[in-house]
Design an enzyme around this catalytic site. Structure first.
Site, PDB file in Angstrom:
ATOM      1  N   THR A 186       9.856   8.383  -1.874  1.00 23.18           N
ATOM      2  CA  THR A 186       8.406   8.131  -1.909  1.00 23.18           C
ATOM      3  C   THR A 186       7.805   8.757  -0.654  1.00 23.18           C
ATOM      4  O   THR A 186       8.510   8.926   0.349  1.00 23.18           O
ATOM      5  CB  THR A 186       8.109   6.616  -1.896  1.00 23.18           C
ATOM      6  OG1 THR A 186       8.647   6.068  -0.698  1.00 23.18           O
ATOM      7  CG2 THR A 186       8.726   5.921  -3.085  1.00 23.18           C
ATOM      8  N   GLU A 329       8.666   6.322  -8.324  1.00 26.49           N
ATOM      9  CA  GLU A 329       9.584   5.374  -8.971  1.00 26.49           C
ATOM     10  C   GLU A 329       9.527   5.444 -10.490  1.00 26.49           C
ATOM     11  O   GLU A 329      10.403   4.893 -11.172  1.00 26.49           O
ATOM     12  CB  GLU A 329       9.225   3.926  -8.568  1.00 26.49           C
ATOM     13  CG  GLU A 329       9.476   3.575  -7.116  1.00 26.49           C
ATOM     14  CD  GLU A 329       8.322   3.966  -6.189  1.00 26.49           C
ATOM     15  OE1 GLU A 329       7.582   4.917  -6.498  1.00 26.49           O
ATOM     16  OE2 GLU A 329       8.179   3.325  -5.141  1.00 26.49           O
ATOM     17  N   LYS A 440     -10.111  -7.285   2.009  1.00 19.50           N
ATOM     18  CA  LYS A 440     -10.083  -8.723   1.733  1.00 19.50           C
ATOM     19  C   LYS A 440     -11.243  -9.374   2.459  1.00 19.50           C
ATOM     20  O   LYS A 440     -11.204  -9.575   3.661  1.00 19.50           O
ATOM     21  CB  LYS A 440      -8.745  -9.317   2.177  1.00 19.50           C
ATOM     22  CG  LYS A 440      -7.614  -8.802   1.308  1.00 19.50           C
ATOM     23  CD  LYS A 440      -6.291  -8.724   2.031  1.00 19.50           C
ATOM     24  CE  LYS A 440      -5.313  -7.930   1.188  1.00 19.50           C
ATOM     25  NZ  LYS A 440      -4.938  -6.647   1.760  1.00 19.50           N
ATOM     26  N   TRP A 445     -11.497  -9.906  -3.128  1.00 18.88           N
ATOM     27  CA  TRP A 445     -11.064  -8.526  -2.911  1.00 18.88           C
ATOM     28  C   TRP A 445     -12.159  -7.534  -3.304  1.00 18.88           C
ATOM     29  O   TRP A 445     -12.765  -7.647  -4.369  1.00 18.88           O
ATOM     30  CB  TRP A 445      -9.809  -8.228  -3.742  1.00 18.88           C
ATOM     31  CG  TRP A 445      -8.583  -8.877  -3.155  1.00 18.88           C
ATOM     32  CD1 TRP A 445      -8.520  -9.714  -2.073  1.00 18.88           C
ATOM     33  CD2 TRP A 445      -7.251  -8.723  -3.634  1.00 18.88           C
ATOM     34  NE1 TRP A 445      -7.237 -10.088  -1.832  1.00 18.88           N
ATOM     35  CE2 TRP A 445      -6.427  -9.506  -2.774  1.00 18.88           C
ATOM     36  CE3 TRP A 445      -6.669  -8.017  -4.682  1.00 18.88           C
ATOM     37  CZ2 TRP A 445      -5.043  -9.576  -2.948  1.00 18.88           C
ATOM     38  CZ3 TRP A 445      -5.299  -8.100  -4.851  1.00 18.88           C
ATOM     39  CH2 TRP A 445      -4.499  -8.874  -3.994  1.00 18.88           C
TER      40      TRP A 445
HETATM   41  P1  ADP Z   1       3.172   7.031  -2.240  1.00 17.40           P
HETATM   42  O1  ADP Z   1       3.416   5.611  -2.622  1.00 17.40           O
HETATM   43  O2  ADP Z   1       3.807   7.362  -0.944  1.00 17.40           O
HETATM   44  O3  ADP Z   1       1.732   7.462  -2.317  1.00 17.40           O
HETATM   45  P2  ADP Z   1       3.675   8.136  -4.833  1.00 17.40           P
HETATM   46  O4  ADP Z   1       3.279   9.531  -4.891  1.00 17.40           O
HETATM   47  O5  ADP Z   1       4.850   7.707  -5.592  1.00 17.40           O
HETATM   48  O6  ADP Z   1       3.955   7.853  -3.315  1.00 17.40           O
HETATM   49  O7  ADP Z   1       2.388   7.302  -5.211  1.00 17.40           O
HETATM   50  C1  ADP Z   1       2.270   6.325  -6.175  1.00 17.40           C
HETATM   51  C2  ADP Z   1       0.948   5.672  -6.059  1.00 17.40           C
HETATM   52  O8  ADP Z   1      -0.112   6.587  -6.271  1.00 17.40           O
HETATM   53  C3  ADP Z   1       0.665   4.586  -7.069  1.00 17.40           C
HETATM   54  O9  ADP Z   1       1.253   3.389  -6.708  1.00 17.40           O
HETATM   55  C4  ADP Z   1      -0.846   4.496  -7.060  1.00 17.40           C
HETATM   56  O10 ADP Z   1      -1.312   3.680  -6.037  1.00 17.40           O
HETATM   57  C5  ADP Z   1      -1.255   5.907  -6.781  1.00 17.40           C
HETATM   58  N1  ADP Z   1      -1.754   6.554  -8.007  1.00 17.40           N
HETATM   59  C6  ADP Z   1      -1.120   7.422  -8.802  1.00 17.40           C
HETATM   60  N2  ADP Z   1      -1.900   7.820  -9.826  1.00 17.40           N
HETATM   61  C7  ADP Z   1      -3.071   7.163  -9.693  1.00 17.40           C
HETATM   62  C8  ADP Z   1      -4.299   7.117 -10.440  1.00 17.40           C
HETATM   63  N3  ADP Z   1      -4.494   7.861 -11.526  1.00 17.40           N
HETATM   64  N4  ADP Z   1      -5.271   6.289  -9.993  1.00 17.40           N
HETATM   65  C9  ADP Z   1      -5.106   5.536  -8.895  1.00 17.40           C
HETATM   66  N5  ADP Z   1      -3.984   5.540  -8.147  1.00 17.40           N
HETATM   67  C10 ADP Z   1      -2.984   6.343  -8.536  1.00 17.40           C
END
Ligand code: ADP
Length: 543
Positions: A186, A329, A440, A445
């Protein structure tokens, strides 16, 4: 009674074999520092098999981790297949991570070899000293950069083409579909990166998801340009899906400037172009006046797609953005915001609202929005917030050698995404925020995603990011960090009056500051963490 069907392993070898057999004449196109490089799938397949031989010759162990440090190129696509198809594990290193995180990742994964683009040797070399398990570095010549004469602690340096030329194509056999195929960490938005290990099976299933019409809908007639890096979450599955479909792939290489991307879309007749919202914000003005008639879909995700951005695309190109949601993930694509047929008669405005959601899960995966403690589903009323959780054939069940695993998965095996969401009667989920980003205020929220969405709809605003600032009475209150469009001036009063009536009164930012740019993470998302650091100690005006 058991079914009587064949035990056909779902492997990346099967994806490869199909392309080699059925689509030898299709192309992998790479934009390089020295021009366009086009290779047929036949050539790519032959090189990939020889690369398998290279891994044997270098003595990479049976399930050795093969790291890559590269741009989106056809060489990278060779590694995507040669490593897993010889039983090894591809490990894509995110070239934009901080040095300490890269060191952590390479050592945690125990990478044995690193394949690096020549243009990135300058970034990699200072780290090599800290990569304790790496024995070989293989440099792929992409037309720029220097190759140092030596490397620390006996690491051997090789030239990719020289190694390939010395090998014969090897056979690929992987029987066990559960075998690890690749790993990706990640991007460490919160704490040290966590390792996700994909199997052949999960990759195969995710590929099918990407091919489904109601997934990303990739097909043979497509020319697919993954702008999303191959070092980040498997290029959203498009590298595998492109090969499985026999589509042409257009790989942008190191130049991801808006002009370069717009030029590729036009000249390469790209039909599917996928990237994070910040990419598409930059590209839109560059598309004006160009022939982009081949383009049919723009998948976008990684962070919330501003409704205004999607609408700007619809107005200018006739094509709204296709929002998708996922995480490292989850391979990563799980849900896609196609507008359901029964909503066909909805107004354009209502349809735009649906496209601003993360949509519904692709067949083969599931999402649910639940109370994080009781795991009871929240009412599907668009209002009640809960934790978004995911399950399916391409969703992780634990992290690699990481004691943070237990807190990230529920007792019934679902992945806790850390995203706060709502859902509606059609099953469309809306991301309210990441748990760590939500403001918060007085026990309630405030969704920074929604506030940003509203602010970015202002015609003079280019980017906006909202963070929570500690507040003596309310715990936290929102601060809006706004970037004005080039040549435009916009005031705090204008922003606040624009928001009036669009959001609940108590959501109104306590202050608006103007910044030159919203800091971005290694994969182009708004970096709230950096913003929070920047505004640490910031004193909000008293009302
Ligand atoms: P990191 O957690 O380091 O950013 P990732 O690239 O795996 O790594 O990111 C996953 C996260 O990206 C998700 O948990 C979410 O918060 C965000 N995300 C992905 N796609 C979207 C979307 N279409 N809208 C909002 N958030 C998104």
């Amino acid at each position: 009674m058991q079914g009587l069907m064949q035990d056909y392993p779902l492997t990346i070898v099967a994806i490869f074999d199909r392309a080699e057999k059925l689509f030898p004449d299709k192309s992998v196109i790479t934009s390089t520092a020295t021009g366009i490089l086009e290779r047929s799938y036949a050539e790519w397949a032959d090189r990939t098999r020889r690369l398998g031989g290279v891994l044997n010759t270098l003595g990479v162990s049976k399930d050795g981790r093969v790291a890559t440090f590269g741009w989106n190129t056809s060489n990278h696509l060779e590694l995507y297949f040669a490593a897993p198809n010889t039983g090894r594990i591809l490990h894509t290193l995110n070239i934009r991570l901080f040095a300490e995180q890269l060191t952590y990742i390479a050592n945690h994964a125990e990478d044995e070899v690193v394949f690096v683009d020549r243009s990135l040797t300058g970034l990699l070399w200072p780290l090599l000293d800290t990569f304790v398990t790496v024995r070989h570095v293989i440099v792929m010549d992409d037309g720029r950069g220097e190759v140092p004469d030596s490397a620390p602690h006996g690491i051997q340096i090789h030239d990719y083409e020289v190694l390939l030329a010395a090998e014969q194509p090897v056979g690929f056999h992987v029987e066990d579909e559960w075998r690890a195929a690749s790993m990706c960490y990640t991007s460490g938005t919160t704490g040290n990166p966590k390792g996700v290990v994909y199997s052949h099976r999960s990759t195969y299933l995710h590929t099918m998801g990407a091919l489904m019409a109601d997934g990303l809908g990739a097909r043979e007639t497509d020319r697919i340009m993954p702008v999303v890096p191959m070092f980040h979450a498997n290029a959203w599955g498009l590298a595998h899906a492109g090969v499985a479909a026999g589509a042409d792939l257009v790989l942008p290489g190191p130049d991801m400037s808006p002009t370069a991307l717009a030029t590729l879309i036009e000249t390469q007749r790209v039909t599917i172009a996928a990237g994070v919202p910040t990419i598409w914000m930059g590209v839109l003005p560059e598309l004006k006046g160009r022939d982009i008639s081949a383009l049919r879909t723009i998948p976008c995700g990684g962070s919330a797609v501003p409704r205004a951005l999607s609408e700007a695309y619809r107005e200018q190109t006739g094509m709204p953005i296709l929002q998708a949601w996922g995480m490292t993930e989850t391979s990563p694509v799980i849900s896609v915001a196609h507008v359901k047929s029964t909503l066909a008669n909805a107004t354009e405005d209502e349809r735009a609202d649906m496209r601003a959601t993360i949509g519904r899960p692709i067949f083969g995966s599931e999402i649910r929005v639940v109370d994080p403690v009781t795991l009871e589903p929240v009412p599907a009323d668009r209002k009640t917030q809960g934790e978004l959780q995911a399950a399916g054939g391409w969703v992780a069940k634990s992290y690699y050698n990481d004691d943070r695993s237990p807190e990230s998965f529920t007792e019934d095996g679902w992945l806790r995404t850390g995203d706060v969401a709502t859902t509606d009667e059609h099953g469309y989920a809306r991301i309210v925020d990441r748990t760590k980003d939500v403001v918060k205020s007085g026990g309630e929220w405030i969704s920074t995603v929604e506030l940003e969405n509203e602010i970015m709809a202002h015609p003079k605003v280019a980017e906006a990011a909202v963070i929570g600032i500690p507040h003596p009475r309310w715990d936290e209150r929102p601060l809006a960090c706004v970037v004005a469009k080039e040549g435009e001036e916009v005031s705090k009063a204008e922003i606040l009056s624009f928001l009036e009536g669009k959001i609940a009164k108590w959501w109104m930012p306590d202050d608006v500051v103007f910044v030159d740019e919203v800091p971005k993470t290694s994969v182009g998302k708004f970096s709230k963490r950096t913003l929070r650091e920047k505004f640490q100690g910031y004193v909000l005006p008293t009302a």
